[in-house]
Design a protein around this motif. Structure first.
Motif, PDB file in Angstrom:
ATOM      1  N   LEU A 281       2.939 -22.604  30.196  1.00  0.00           N
ATOM      2  CA  LEU A 281       2.903 -21.793  28.986  1.00  0.00           C
ATOM      3  C   LEU A 281       4.050 -20.792  29.060  1.00  0.00           C
ATOM      4  CD1 LEU A 281       1.472 -20.937  26.374  1.00  0.00           C
ATOM      5  CD2 LEU A 281      -0.091 -19.558  27.765  1.00  0.00           C
ATOM      6  N   GLN A 282       5.045 -20.980  28.197  1.00  0.00           N
ATOM      7  CA  GLN A 282       6.228 -20.127  28.259  1.00  0.00           C
ATOM      8  C   GLN A 282       6.125 -18.898  27.346  1.00  0.00           C
ATOM      9  OE1 GLN A 282       7.036 -23.687  27.411  1.00  0.00           O
ATOM     10  NE2 GLN A 282       6.821 -24.083  29.603  1.00  0.00           N
ATOM     11  N   ASN A 283       5.694 -19.114  26.114  1.00  0.00           N
ATOM     12  CA  ASN A 283       5.604 -17.995  25.170  1.00  0.00           C
ATOM     13  C   ASN A 283       4.754 -18.410  23.983  1.00  0.00           C
ATOM     14  OD1 ASN A 283       6.013 -15.434  24.188  1.00  0.00           O
ATOM     15  ND2 ASN A 283       8.217 -15.631  23.871  1.00  0.00           N
ATOM     16  N   ALA A 284       4.369 -17.451  23.159  1.00  0.00           N
ATOM     17  CA  ALA A 284       3.607 -17.725  21.933  1.00  0.00           C
ATOM     18  C   ALA A 284       3.859 -16.580  20.965  1.00  0.00           C
ATOM     19  CB  ALA A 284       2.115 -17.864  22.238  1.00  0.00           C
ATOM     20  N   ARG A 285       3.852 -16.902  19.671  1.00  0.00           N
ATOM     21  CA  ARG A 285       4.103 -15.886  18.643  1.00  0.00           C
ATOM     22  C   ARG A 285       3.091 -15.995  17.514  1.00  0.00           C
ATOM     23  NH1 ARG A 285       8.792 -13.365  19.637  1.00  0.00           N
ATOM     24  NH2 ARG A 285      10.392 -14.457  20.859  1.00  0.00           N
ATOM     25  N   PHE A 286       2.868 -14.851  16.859  1.00  0.00           N
ATOM     26  CA  PHE A 286       1.940 -14.789  15.733  1.00  0.00           C
ATOM     27  C   PHE A 286       2.474 -13.753  14.754  1.00  0.00           C
ATOM     28  CE2 PHE A 286      -2.392 -13.120  14.197  1.00  0.00           C
ATOM     29  CZ  PHE A 286      -2.458 -14.047  13.176  1.00  0.00           C
ATOM     30  N   ALA A 287       2.559 -14.125  13.485  1.00  0.00           N
ATOM     31  CA  ALA A 287       3.046 -13.209  12.454  1.00  0.00           C
ATOM     32  C   ALA A 287       2.325 -13.493  11.150  1.00  0.00           C
ATOM     33  CB  ALA A 287       4.557 -13.363  12.266  1.00  0.00           C
ATOM     34  N   ALA A 288       2.274 -12.486  10.290  1.00  0.00           N
ATOM     35  CA  ALA A 288       1.624 -12.635   8.983  1.00  0.00           C
ATOM     36  C   ALA A 288       2.475 -11.968   7.913  1.00  0.00           C
ATOM     37  CB  ALA A 288       0.228 -12.012   9.004  1.00  0.00           C
ATOM     38  N   ALA A 289       2.552 -12.601   6.759  1.00  0.00           N
ATOM     39  CA  ALA A 289       3.282 -12.042   5.620  1.00  0.00           C
ATOM     40  C   ALA A 289       2.405 -12.150   4.380  1.00  0.00           C
ATOM     41  CB  ALA A 289       4.604 -12.782   5.405  1.00  0.00           C
ATOM     42  N   VAL A 290       2.458 -11.130   3.547  1.00  0.00           N
ATOM     43  CA  VAL A 290       1.699 -11.105   2.299  1.00  0.00           C
ATOM     44  C   VAL A 290       2.677 -10.828   1.160  1.00  0.00           C
ATOM     45  CG1 VAL A 290      -0.003  -9.817   0.958  1.00  0.00           C
ATOM     46  CG2 VAL A 290      -0.481 -10.386   3.340  1.00  0.00           C
ATOM     47  N   VAL A 291       2.661 -11.682   0.155  1.00  0.00           N
ATOM     48  CA  VAL A 291       3.516 -11.512  -1.021  1.00  0.00           C
ATOM     49  C   VAL A 291       2.613 -11.386  -2.243  1.00  0.00           C
ATOM     50  CG1 VAL A 291       5.334 -12.495  -2.460  1.00  0.00           C
ATOM     51  CG2 VAL A 291       5.376 -12.855   0.029  1.00  0.00           C
ATOM     52  N   VAL A 292       2.713 -10.257  -2.940  1.00  0.00           N
ATOM     53  CA  VAL A 292       1.879 -10.004  -4.125  1.00  0.00           C
ATOM     54  C   VAL A 292       2.799  -9.737  -5.305  1.00  0.00           C
ATOM     55  CG1 VAL A 292       0.073  -8.573  -5.135  1.00  0.00           C
ATOM     56  CG2 VAL A 292       0.067  -9.027  -2.675  1.00  0.00           C
ATOM     57  N   ARG A 293       2.559 -10.442  -6.398  1.00  0.00           N
ATOM     58  CA  ARG A 293       3.363 -10.271  -7.610  1.00  0.00           C
ATOM     59  C   ARG A 293       2.458  -9.847  -8.761  1.00  0.00           C
ATOM     60  NH1 ARG A 293       6.173 -15.995  -6.356  1.00  0.00           N
ATOM     61  NH2 ARG A 293       7.661 -15.260  -4.774  1.00  0.00           N
ATOM     62  N   GLY A 294       2.978  -8.909  -9.577  1.00  0.00           N
ATOM     63  CA  GLY A 294       2.199  -8.420 -10.698  1.00  0.00           C
ATOM     64  C   GLY A 294       3.050  -7.613 -11.647  1.00  0.00           C
ATOM     65  N   VAL A 295       2.388  -6.726 -12.392  1.00  0.00           N
ATOM     66  CA  VAL A 295       3.074  -5.938 -13.416  1.00  0.00           C
ATOM     67  C   VAL A 295       2.762  -4.461 -13.211  1.00  0.00           C
ATOM     68  CG1 VAL A 295       3.298  -5.494 -15.893  1.00  0.00           C
ATOM     69  CG2 VAL A 295       2.968  -7.833 -15.066  1.00  0.00           C
ATOM     70  N   LYS A 296       3.796  -3.629 -13.311  1.00  0.00           N
ATOM     71  CA  LYS A 296       3.661  -2.174 -13.255  1.00  0.00           C
ATOM     72  C   LYS A 296       4.439  -1.586 -14.423  1.00  0.00           C
ATOM     73  CE  LYS A 296       2.906   1.919 -11.302  1.00  0.00           C
ATOM     74  NZ  LYS A 296       1.568   2.523 -11.134  1.00  0.00           N
ATOM     75  N   LYS A 297       3.735  -0.959 -15.353  1.00  0.00           N
ATOM     76  CA  LYS A 297       4.365  -0.363 -16.536  1.00  0.00           C
ATOM     77  C   LYS A 297       5.253  -1.378 -17.258  1.00  0.00           C
ATOM     78  CE  LYS A 297       4.254   4.359 -14.763  1.00  0.00           C
ATOM     79  NZ  LYS A 297       5.044   5.568 -14.396  1.00  0.00           N
ATOM     80  N   ASP A 298       4.674  -2.535 -17.543  1.00  0.00           N
ATOM     81  CA  ASP A 298       5.343  -3.611 -18.284  1.00  0.00           C
ATOM     82  C   ASP A 298       6.558  -4.175 -17.555  1.00  0.00           C
ATOM     83  OD1 ASP A 298       3.537  -3.392 -20.421  1.00  0.00           O
ATOM     84  OD2 ASP A 298       4.703  -1.729 -21.273  1.00  0.00           O
TER      85      ASP A 298
END
Length: 388
Positions: A281-298
């Motif tokens: 076992l040499q290495n391991a990685r874990f990552a998370a990304a969240v992308v949210v799209r919407g409307v703010k003041k039109d």
């Protein structure tokens, strides 16, 4: 608090140690005492009692007197442990949902009225993914008037000569053979297993990776609290690539069952250290990304949050022998307990707990070596970007 942690595997054992450091009085429960002591370590003074997560009255007897009952065992036992918490009038926390009774709604939400009657709080799916991912969705949604799309992207990679799962064998197998849950056009649907591949760029040192649809719990909670039109969760990395290959070869199905050679048991800290020393076992990685799209003041707006967790190499430098997933999940659960909404009553997914507690958890991330970045893009003709 007096806390009872049910399930003393890689995540539960490390969580127990973290809670002791936070000043809590902790007792662990597991059906296999030898295994539990193996994960806790020889020098651990945390008491462990034998209890089977399938036995409601066994849990009630073992956890009686506790103020918080944590289910760190398999999510299939959530409802049993929830009922046990109600019987001993304890608060409750778990790390994931099972989504069998209702495939698009976390089963724990059914207990909301019962926890309100007992004036107790249950915080559910309170790990890293789900858990932190839900918090990040709620954080982004608060910056908008309306939310249109939510996309969660995860990366799990293990550099190993042999399969070494970052999750328990049961959780890995269940996720691999389950159909992804998605939201399209405001309606819940099932997606194609390992379907809809796309290229997604994670923060360095990971970079671009192919991600595919995966069965994750966030779709069973987020849309029930935040109105939206589109949502899905995709995973990239060599672990999901391996599962996708087995699926195409017809080697991955419920009828075939869990094959130990493909889904090995969770390695104890001592076993992980041995695998590292041998170079398996040499290495391991874990990552998370969240992308949210919407409307703010039109105006169209996109908020992206990235969470990068310590790699196996970095964790090992701290004197720990844990996978990045176990490390991240236990650290996040410890933060949810540190900022537990004890004055509230009901069942709360992470994104629905009171705002002050959510803010406190996100503020504490840096102390847990979790790197968080947030980027806001407003869709203008000039395509201006603002970095926060």
């Amino acid at each position: 608090m007096r806390i009872f942690v049910l399930g003393t595997g890689a995540t539960g054992s490390y969580l127990a140690h973290l809670l002791v450091r936070q000043g809590h009085q902790v007792t662990c429960g597991d059906r296999d005492l030898d295994r539990a002591h193996h994960f806790l370590g020889k020098k651990s003074k945390i008491p462990v009692v034998q209890v089977n997560a399938r036995n409601l009255w066994g849990i009630v007897s073992a956890a009686r007197g506790s103020q918080l009952l944590v289910n760190s065992s398999a999510s299939v036992f959530n409802e049993i442990v929830l009922r046990a918490a109600l019987r001993i009038r304890a608060h409750y926390l778990d790390l994931s949902a099972h989504l069998t009774r209702h495939p698009f709604k976390a089963e724990q939400l059914r207990f909301d009225s019962r926890f309100k009657e007992k004036k107790r709080a249950a915080v559910i799916t309170a790990g890293a993914a789900p858990g932190l991912t839900n918090l990040l969705v709620a954080r982004a949604a608060a910056m908008m008037d309306t939310v249109q799309e939510v996309y969660i992207r995860l990366y799990e990679s293990t550099e190993s000569d042999d399969p070494v799962s970052q999750w328990s064998a049961e959780v890995s197998f269940d996720e691999a053979v389950s159909r992804p849950r998605i939201v399209r056009g405001g309606k819940f649907r099932f997606g194609k297993r390992f379907g809809e591949p796309e290229k997604f760029r994670f923060p360095p040192p990971i970079g671009e990776a192919t991600v595919v649809l995966a069965a994750q719990d966030e779709v069973g909670t987020v849309p029930h609290f935040i109105p939206l039109k589109e949502m899905d969760v995709k995973i990239g990395g060599n672990e999901i690539d391996r599962l996708r290959r087995w699926y195409r070869q017809g080697k991955l199905s419920r009828s075939r069952g869990l094959v130990a050679s493909r889904f090995p048991k969770t390695s104890s800290p001592r076993q992980v250290a041995r695998l590292i020393r041998k170079g398996v076992l040499q290495n391991a990685r874990f990552a998370a990304a969240v992308v949210v799209r919407g409307v703010k003041k039109d105006q169209q707006i996109e908020v992206r949050c990235d969470a990068l967790f310590p790699s196996l190499y970095q964790i090992r430098q701290r004197g720990l022998a844990l996978s990045p997933v176990s490390y991240a999940t236990a650290q996040m659960a410890a933060l949810f307990i540190k900022h537990f909404p004890r004055e509230s009553a009901g069942v709360f997914p992470p994104g629905a707990i009171p705002l002050e507690y959510r803010q406190a958890i996100l503020k504490d991330l840096r102390s847990r070596d979790i790197r968080l970045t947030l980027k806001v893009t407003r869709k203008k003709p000039s395509d201006d970007e603002e970095d926060f």
